[in-house]
Design a protein around this motif. Sequence first.
Motif, short mmCIF file in Angstrom:
data_model
loop_
_atom_site.label_atom_id
_atom_site.label_comp_id
_atom_site.label_asym_id
_atom_site.label_seq_id
_atom_site.Cartn_x
_atom_site.Cartn_y
_atom_site.Cartn_z
N SER A 8 -67.46 50.06 -57.75
CA SER A 8 -67.03 48.73 -57.33
C SER A 8 -67.12 47.76 -58.51
O SER A 8 -67.85 48.01 -59.49
N ASP A 9 -66.41 46.66 -58.42
CA ASP A 9 -66.52 45.63 -59.45
C ASP A 9 -67.96 45.16 -59.56
O ASP A 9 -68.46 44.92 -60.66
N ASP A 10 -68.63 45.04 -58.42
CA ASP A 10 -70.03 44.59 -58.43
C ASP A 10 -70.92 45.58 -59.18
O ASP A 10 -71.78 45.17 -59.96
N ASP A 11 -70.70 46.88 -58.96
CA ASP A 11 -71.47 47.90 -59.69
C ASP A 11 -71.24 47.78 -61.19
O ASP A 11 -72.17 47.87 -61.99
N ILE A 12 -69.99 47.58 -61.55
CA ILE A 12 -69.64 47.48 -62.97
C ILE A 12 -70.27 46.23 -63.58
O ILE A 12 -70.86 46.29 -64.68
N LEU A 13 -70.18 45.11 -62.89
CA LEU A 13 -70.74 43.87 -63.41
C LEU A 13 -72.27 43.93 -63.50
O LEU A 13 -72.85 43.41 -64.44
N THR A 14 -72.90 44.59 -62.54
CA THR A 14 -74.35 44.77 -62.60
C THR A 14 -74.74 45.59 -63.82
O THR A 14 -75.66 45.23 -64.56
N ALA A 15 -74.04 46.68 -64.05
CA ALA A 15 -74.33 47.53 -65.20
C ALA A 15 -74.05 46.80 -66.51
O ALA A 15 -74.85 46.85 -67.46
N ALA A 16 -72.93 46.09 -66.57
CA ALA A 16 -72.58 45.35 -67.79
C ALA A 16 -73.59 44.25 -68.06
O ALA A 16 -73.99 44.02 -69.22
N GLN A 17 -74.05 43.57 -67.01
CA GLN A 17 -75.05 42.53 -67.18
C GLN A 17 -76.37 43.12 -67.68
O GLN A 17 -77.04 42.53 -68.53
N THR A 18 -76.71 44.28 -67.19
CA THR A 18 -77.92 44.97 -67.66
C THR A 18 -77.83 45.24 -69.15
O THR A 18 -78.78 44.99 -69.90
N VAL A 19 -76.69 45.75 -69.60
CA VAL A 19 -76.49 46.02 -71.03
C VAL A 19 -76.52 44.72 -71.82
O VAL A 19 -77.16 44.64 -72.87
#
Length: 166
Positions: A8-19
């Motif tokens: 999901s976009d939310d999963d991607i944004l969570t991962a990207a924010q973590t990085v």
Amino acid sequence: MARPRTHSDDDILTAAQTVLLRRGPGGFTLSDAAAEVGMSRPALIQRFGNREALMQAISLREVEQTRDWLATLPQGRGIAPLWNFLSAAVRSMGPGQGAQFDARIALAAVEAADPHLAASGAERHRMVQHAIAERLPEGTRDPVGLSLAIHGLMAGALLQWLVTRD
């Protein structure tokens, strides 16, 4: 026929924010963000475009996260509700040390230089200032001006905290 999305976009944004918070804006790459979520870099680019567009999406999401967080905090006017709000805001910044804290400070500098990111940052600041104003004691003269001053003091203290670490 298009392949179904597995992230999901939310999963991607969570991962990207973590990085982004782990590496800071200077070390943030699409390859690392894609690897964090478990997708290919081309798939990430197809979904969000370039690095700047992904950072903008993260920033817009942080506006929503801030709005949601503010809505969870107790309401009320007076010194106690104001103090409780300010204490919660400071605690939300973490312990004031480590890579995530440093990345947040570096991200603020990047936000200041990018008009799209600056707009999101300004929106978050307005929401916090409004929340401060809503908690000031009844009858406070110039609640907008006072909320700006209190928020400015918090920002200044944050920068001092960055330098002194205490």
